[in-house]
Design a protein around this motif. Sequence first.
Motif, PDB file in Angstrom:
ATOM      1  N   GLN A 154       0.828  -1.205   0.000  1.00  0.00           N
ATOM      2  CA  GLN A 154       0.000   0.000   0.000  1.00  0.00           C
ATOM      3  C   GLN A 154       0.863   1.256   0.000  1.00  0.00           C
ATOM      4  OE1 GLN A 154      -2.166  -0.996   3.578  1.00  0.00           O
ATOM      5  NE2 GLN A 154      -4.053  -1.342   2.391  1.00  0.00           N
ATOM      6  N   LEU A 155       1.968   1.230   0.731  1.00  0.00           N
ATOM      7  CA  LEU A 155       2.876   2.368   0.747  1.00  0.00           C
ATOM      8  C   LEU A 155       3.460   2.585  -0.645  1.00  0.00           C
ATOM      9  CD1 LEU A 155       4.455   4.624   2.081  1.00  0.00           C
ATOM     10  CD2 LEU A 155       6.131   2.909   2.817  1.00  0.00           C
ATOM     11  N   GLU A 156       3.844   1.516  -1.296  1.00  0.00           N
ATOM     12  CA  GLU A 156       4.372   1.628  -2.662  1.00  0.00           C
ATOM     13  C   GLU A 156       3.325   2.263  -3.579  1.00  0.00           C
ATOM     14  OE1 GLU A 156       6.635   1.605  -5.983  1.00  0.00           O
ATOM     15  OE2 GLU A 156       7.339   1.204  -3.951  1.00  0.00           O
ATOM     16  N   ARG A 157       2.099   1.799  -3.494  1.00  0.00           N
ATOM     17  CA  ARG A 157       1.038   2.350  -4.336  1.00  0.00           C
ATOM     18  C   ARG A 157       0.773   3.811  -3.977  1.00  0.00           C
ATOM     19  NH1 ARG A 157      -5.062   0.079  -5.631  1.00  0.00           N
ATOM     20  NH2 ARG A 157      -5.527   1.720  -7.150  1.00  0.00           N
ATOM     21  N   ALA A 158       0.708   4.121  -2.689  1.00  0.00           N
ATOM     22  CA  ALA A 158       0.463   5.494  -2.260  1.00  0.00           C
ATOM     23  C   ALA A 158       1.571   6.428  -2.730  1.00  0.00           C
ATOM     24  CB  ALA A 158       0.338   5.558  -0.737  1.00  0.00           C
ATOM     25  N   SER A 159       2.799   5.952  -2.747  1.00  0.00           N
ATOM     26  CA  SER A 159       3.929   6.769  -3.202  1.00  0.00           C
ATOM     27  C   SER A 159       3.787   7.158  -4.669  1.00  0.00           C
ATOM     28  CB  SER A 159       5.246   6.014  -3.004  1.00  0.00           C
ATOM     29  OG  SER A 159       5.476   5.804  -1.640  1.00  0.00           O
ATOM     30  N   ARG A 160       3.222   6.253  -5.464  1.00  0.00           N
ATOM     31  CA  ARG A 160       3.038   6.501  -6.905  1.00  0.00           C
ATOM     32  C   ARG A 160       1.725   7.205  -7.229  1.00  0.00           C
ATOM     33  NH1 ARG A 160       3.548   1.120  -6.976  1.00  0.00           N
ATOM     34  NH2 ARG A 160       1.527   0.949  -7.994  1.00  0.00           N
ATOM     35  N   ASP A 161       0.714   7.031  -6.376  1.00  0.00           N
ATOM     36  CA  ASP A 161      -0.635   7.461  -6.715  1.00  0.00           C
ATOM     37  C   ASP A 161      -1.288   8.190  -5.537  1.00  0.00           C
ATOM     38  OD1 ASP A 161      -3.236   7.754  -7.599  1.00  0.00           O
ATOM     39  OD2 ASP A 161      -3.479   5.656  -8.189  1.00  0.00           O
ATOM     40  N   PRO A 162      -1.035   9.496  -5.418  1.00  0.00           N
ATOM     41  CA  PRO A 162      -1.590  10.238  -4.283  1.00  0.00           C
ATOM     42  C   PRO A 162      -3.116  10.257  -4.267  1.00  0.00           C
ATOM     43  CG  PRO A 162      -0.522  11.723  -5.831  1.00  0.00           C
ATOM     44  CD  PRO A 162      -0.202  10.335  -6.267  1.00  0.00           C
ATOM     45  N   ASP A 163      -3.740  10.181  -5.434  1.00  0.00           N
ATOM     46  CA  ASP A 163      -5.207  10.149  -5.457  1.00  0.00           C
ATOM     47  C   ASP A 163      -5.715   8.863  -4.809  1.00  0.00           C
ATOM     48  OD1 ASP A 163      -5.390  12.631  -6.706  1.00  0.00           O
ATOM     49  OD2 ASP A 163      -5.330  11.747  -8.708  1.00  0.00           O
ATOM     50  N   TRP A 164      -5.049   7.743  -5.104  1.00  0.00           N
ATOM     51  CA  TRP A 164      -5.436   6.489  -4.469  1.00  0.00           C
ATOM     52  C   TRP A 164      -5.259   6.591  -2.950  1.00  0.00           C
ATOM     53  CZ3 TRP A 164      -2.827   3.238  -1.207  1.00  0.00           C
ATOM     54  CH2 TRP A 164      -3.513   2.076  -0.839  1.00  0.00           C
ATOM     55  N   ALA A 165      -4.150   7.173  -2.516  1.00  0.00           N
ATOM     56  CA  ALA A 165      -3.884   7.296  -1.074  1.00  0.00           C
ATOM     57  C   ALA A 165      -4.993   8.092  -0.394  1.00  0.00           C
ATOM     58  CB  ALA A 165      -2.530   7.948  -0.839  1.00  0.00           C
ATOM     59  N   ALA A 166      -5.393   9.198  -0.984  1.00  0.00           N
ATOM     60  CA  ALA A 166      -6.449  10.022  -0.400  1.00  0.00           C
ATOM     61  C   ALA A 166      -7.777   9.270  -0.376  1.00  0.00           C
ATOM     62  CB  ALA A 166      -6.588  11.329  -1.180  1.00  0.00           C
ATOM     63  N   GLU A 167      -8.117   8.618  -1.468  1.00  0.00           N
ATOM     64  CA  GLU A 167      -9.361   7.850  -1.527  1.00  0.00           C
ATOM     65  C   GLU A 167      -9.344   6.708  -0.513  1.00  0.00           C
ATOM     66  OE1 GLU A 167      -9.923   6.600  -5.578  1.00  0.00           O
ATOM     67  OE2 GLU A 167      -9.871   8.687  -6.291  1.00  0.00           O
ATOM     68  N   HIS A 168      -8.211   6.033  -0.405  1.00  0.00           N
ATOM     69  CA  HIS A 168      -8.076   4.926   0.549  1.00  0.00           C
ATOM     70  C   HIS A 168      -8.269   5.427   1.985  1.00  0.00           C
ATOM     71  CE1 HIS A 168      -6.757   1.111   2.138  1.00  0.00           C
ATOM     72  NE2 HIS A 168      -5.756   1.684   2.785  1.00  0.00           N
ATOM     73  N   ALA A 169      -7.586   6.516   2.328  1.00  0.00           N
ATOM     74  CA  ALA A 169      -7.700   7.078   3.680  1.00  0.00           C
ATOM     75  C   ALA A 169      -9.128   7.505   3.972  1.00  0.00           C
ATOM     76  CB  ALA A 169      -6.748   8.259   3.844  1.00  0.00           C
ATOM     77  N   HIS A 170      -9.694   8.284   3.095  1.00  0.00           N
ATOM     78  CA  HIS A 170     -11.040   8.805   3.346  1.00  0.00           C
ATOM     79  C   HIS A 170     -12.068   7.674   3.345  1.00  0.00           C
ATOM     80  CE1 HIS A 170      -9.449  12.776   3.519  1.00  0.00           C
ATOM     81  NE2 HIS A 170      -8.921  12.664   2.324  1.00  0.00           N
ATOM     82  N   GLY A 171     -11.852   6.663   2.529  1.00  0.00           N
ATOM     83  CA  GLY A 171     -12.750   5.515   2.531  1.00  0.00           C
ATOM     84  C   GLY A 171     -12.719   4.764   3.849  1.00  0.00           C
ATOM     85  N   LEU A 172     -11.515   4.558   4.402  1.00  0.00           N
ATOM     86  CA  LEU A 172     -11.410   3.878   5.693  1.00  0.00           C
ATOM     87  C   LEU A 172     -12.033   4.704   6.811  1.00  0.00           C
ATOM     88  CD1 LEU A 172      -7.850   2.306   5.493  1.00  0.00           C
ATOM     89  CD2 LEU A 172     -10.032   1.083   5.549  1.00  0.00           C
ATOM     90  N   TYR A 173     -11.800   6.011   6.787  1.00  0.00           N
ATOM     91  CA  TYR A 173     -12.386   6.867   7.823  1.00  0.00           C
ATOM     92  C   TYR A 173     -13.912   6.889   7.741  1.00  0.00           C
ATOM     93  CZ  TYR A 173      -8.360   8.792  10.234  1.00  0.00           C
ATOM     94  OH  TYR A 173      -7.255   8.940  11.036  1.00  0.00           O
ATOM     95  N   ALA A 174     -14.465   6.680   6.557  1.00  0.00           N
ATOM     96  CA  ALA A 174     -15.925   6.694   6.394  1.00  0.00           C
ATOM     97  C   ALA A 174     -16.582   5.395   6.848  1.00  0.00           C
ATOM     98  CB  ALA A 174     -16.275   6.966   4.926  1.00  0.00           C
ATOM     99  N   ARG A 175     -15.811   4.327   6.902  1.00  0.00           N
ATOM    100  CA  ARG A 175     -16.366   3.031   7.292  1.00  0.00           C
ATOM    101  C   ARG A 175     -16.552   2.949   8.804  1.00  0.00           C
ATOM    102  NH1 ARG A 175     -12.523  -1.177   4.295  1.00  0.00           N
ATOM    103  NH2 ARG A 175     -13.050  -2.340   6.163  1.00  0.00           N
TER     104      ARG A 175
END
Length: 165
Positions: A14-35
Amino acid sequence: MSMIGKYLRLAPAQLERASRDPDWAAEHAHGLYARDDAAAAARVHETDKAWHALDFLLTRRGFPVDVVFGEADMPWPAGRDWGYGPPRLLSADRVRAAADALDAHAPDVLAGGVTPADLAAANIYPQTVWERGEDPAWVGSHWAALAGYLRAAARDGDALLIWVS
């Protein structure tokens, strides 16, 4: 609106993906916080408004890792703001170092010797709390919860994204 300290655990892939794709990182974070489930709750954490007092108290005690603001910038283009600036990284190695240092920094003594006036004079957020004379010992409960979160992240080899929103 309050300023809240926030955390996101990232496994190595996930860190590797987040490093390459900041939009994914933001969506992932906000998605987890919404659950509202245990799996999501284990991946995120908040220190509420205690983040600044935690930084002040941990720095005062010589805690060896910056667990409040992170220690490295993410390799993203400028302008990636998640509230009050971009998230910062705490690598898995530094999460482990923080977990290893926890026993020497117990929550019940974190605020020892510090008065509300000390925090107000240092302009520690939320300053109105300290100006009212509230006991800074409540910050220790946030430190205890963060310590548990750090231990779990270290156990699993996770890195952390840290930000204030």
